[in-house]
Motif scaffolding. Structure first.
Motif, mmCIF file in Angstrom:
data_model
loop_
_atom_site.group_PDB
_atom_site.id
_atom_site.type_symbol
_atom_site.label_atom_id
_atom_site.label_comp_id
_atom_site.label_asym_id
_atom_site.label_seq_id
_atom_site.Cartn_x
_atom_site.Cartn_y
_atom_site.Cartn_z
ATOM 1 N N VAL A 62 0.873 -1.166 0.000
ATOM 2 C CA VAL A 62 0.000 0.000 0.000
ATOM 3 C C VAL A 62 0.912 1.218 0.000
ATOM 4 C CG1 VAL A 62 -1.808 1.294 1.193
ATOM 5 C CG2 VAL A 62 -1.815 -1.204 1.294
ATOM 6 N N ALA A 63 0.855 1.999 -1.081
ATOM 7 C CA ALA A 63 1.721 3.169 -1.242
ATOM 8 C C ALA A 63 1.533 4.141 -0.073
ATOM 9 C CB ALA A 63 1.407 3.860 -2.563
ATOM 10 N N PRO A 64 2.540 5.002 0.170
ATOM 11 C CA PRO A 64 2.445 5.947 1.283
ATOM 12 C C PRO A 64 1.171 6.786 1.223
ATOM 13 C CG PRO A 64 4.642 5.989 0.330
ATOM 14 C CD PRO A 64 3.792 5.133 -0.560
ATOM 15 N N GLU A 65 0.508 6.889 2.362
ATOM 16 C CA GLU A 65 -0.696 7.709 2.510
ATOM 17 C C GLU A 65 -0.520 8.580 3.735
ATOM 18 O OE1 GLU A 65 -3.833 4.875 3.022
ATOM 19 O OE2 GLU A 65 -3.924 4.388 0.885
ATOM 20 N N VAL A 66 -0.957 9.818 3.633
ATOM 21 C CA VAL A 66 -0.876 10.704 4.784
ATOM 22 C C VAL A 66 -1.801 10.163 5.872
ATOM 23 C CG1 VAL A 66 -2.668 12.333 4.059
ATOM 24 C CG2 VAL A 66 -0.776 13.129 5.452
ATOM 25 N N ARG A 67 -1.347 10.236 7.110
ATOM 26 C CA ARG A 67 -2.130 9.724 8.232
ATOM 27 C C ARG A 67 -3.014 10.847 8.765
ATOM 28 N NH1 ARG A 67 0.246 6.638 13.532
ATOM 29 N NH2 ARG A 67 -1.787 6.218 14.452
ATOM 30 N N LEU A 68 -4.264 10.531 9.011
ATOM 31 C CA LEU A 68 -5.202 11.543 9.492
ATOM 32 C C LEU A 68 -5.310 11.514 11.010
ATOM 33 C CD1 LEU A 68 -8.091 11.186 6.885
ATOM 34 C CD2 LEU A 68 -6.182 12.808 6.888
ATOM 35 N N ALA A 69 -5.346 12.710 11.597
ATOM 36 C CA ALA A 69 -5.566 12.833 13.032
ATOM 37 C C ALA A 69 -7.063 12.825 13.321
ATOM 38 C CB ALA A 69 -4.927 14.115 13.559
ATOM 39 N N ASN A 70 -7.849 13.345 12.356
ATOM 40 C CA ASN A 70 -9.298 13.412 12.515
ATOM 41 C C ASN A 70 -9.936 13.111 11.161
ATOM 42 O OD1 ASN A 70 -12.016 14.284 12.665
ATOM 43 N ND2 ASN A 70 -11.503 15.665 14.345
ATOM 44 N N ARG A 71 -10.572 11.969 11.044
ATOM 45 C CA ARG A 71 -11.174 11.563 9.764
ATOM 46 C C ARG A 71 -12.324 12.477 9.360
ATOM 47 N NH1 ARG A 71 -9.235 6.409 8.393
ATOM 48 N NH2 ARG A 71 -8.402 5.261 10.164
ATOM 49 N N GLU A 72 -13.072 12.997 10.320
ATOM 50 C CA GLU A 72 -14.220 13.848 10.025
ATOM 51 C C GLU A 72 -13.798 15.180 9.415
ATOM 52 O OE1 GLU A 72 -16.763 14.235 13.425
ATOM 53 O OE2 GLU A 72 -16.883 12.071 13.695
ATOM 54 N N THR A 73 -12.736 15.772 9.943
ATOM 55 C CA THR A 73 -12.294 17.081 9.450
ATOM 56 C C THR A 73 -11.203 16.973 8.392
ATOM 57 O OG1 THR A 73 -10.565 17.334 11.130
ATOM 58 C CG2 THR A 73 -12.785 18.128 11.699
ATOM 59 N N GLY A 74 -10.582 15.793 8.265
ATOM 60 C CA GLY A 74 -9.492 15.629 7.312
ATOM 61 C C GLY A 74 -8.170 16.178 7.824
ATOM 62 N N GLU A 75 -8.112 16.491 9.127
ATOM 63 C CA GLU A 75 -6.880 17.022 9.719
ATOM 64 C C GLU A 75 -5.762 15.985 9.630
ATOM 65 O OE1 GLU A 75 -5.155 18.510 14.050
ATOM 66 O OE2 GLU A 75 -7.244 17.881 13.871
ATOM 67 N N VAL A 76 -4.606 16.421 9.133
ATOM 68 C CA VAL A 76 -3.457 15.542 8.945
ATOM 69 C C VAL A 76 -2.660 15.460 10.242
ATOM 70 C CG1 VAL A 76 -1.268 15.285 7.697
ATOM 71 C CG2 VAL A 76 -3.327 16.052 6.490
#
Length: 119
Positions: A18-32
């Motif tokens: 699975v290629a690199p994906e940015v990790r989310l701190a908050n899935r609802e807001t999209g905060e990285v």
């Protein structure tokens, strides 16, 4: 959380699945999710296969986007550490690496009797 250093030399073949994906701190807001220094945290899905054994898949976090890593790339994990965690009835291991880089490729074999490039 207890950290456990991992001897990557004993892990065998490691391949990005699975290629690199940015990790989310908050899935609802999209905060990285970022480090204290503001560097985004990425996750990479890595298949680990020891000689003659089935593959295991681990998700590895790393600070910053790993360059040159795509699905199918053999990788090298530097400074890999496992962390045990527990939340209520759930528990498991998470993984973090200092870096994830493409694995060095073996030099191409030259045909027998040939000692180098011809002039």
């Amino acid at each position: 959380m207890q950290s456990i250093p991992v001897d990557t030399a004993r892990l065998g073949t490691m391949t990005c699945i699975v290629a690199p994906e940015v990790r989310l701190a908050n899935r609802e807001t999209g905060e990285v999710r970022t480090t204290r220094e503001g560097v985004p945290v990425y996750t990479v899905g890595v298949a680990v296969r020891q000689e003659g054994r089935r593959a295991s898949i681990i998700e590895v976090s790393v600070n910053g986007e790993p360059a040159g890593i795509t699905e199918g790339t053999r990788v090298t994990l530097t400074g890999l550490v496992a962390f045990s965690w527990a939340m209520g009835d759930r528990h498991g291991l998470s993984f973090r690496a200092e870096s994830i880089t493409p694995a060095p490729t073996a030099p191409a074999a030259t045909p027998a009797g040939r000692k180098g490039a011809e002039a």
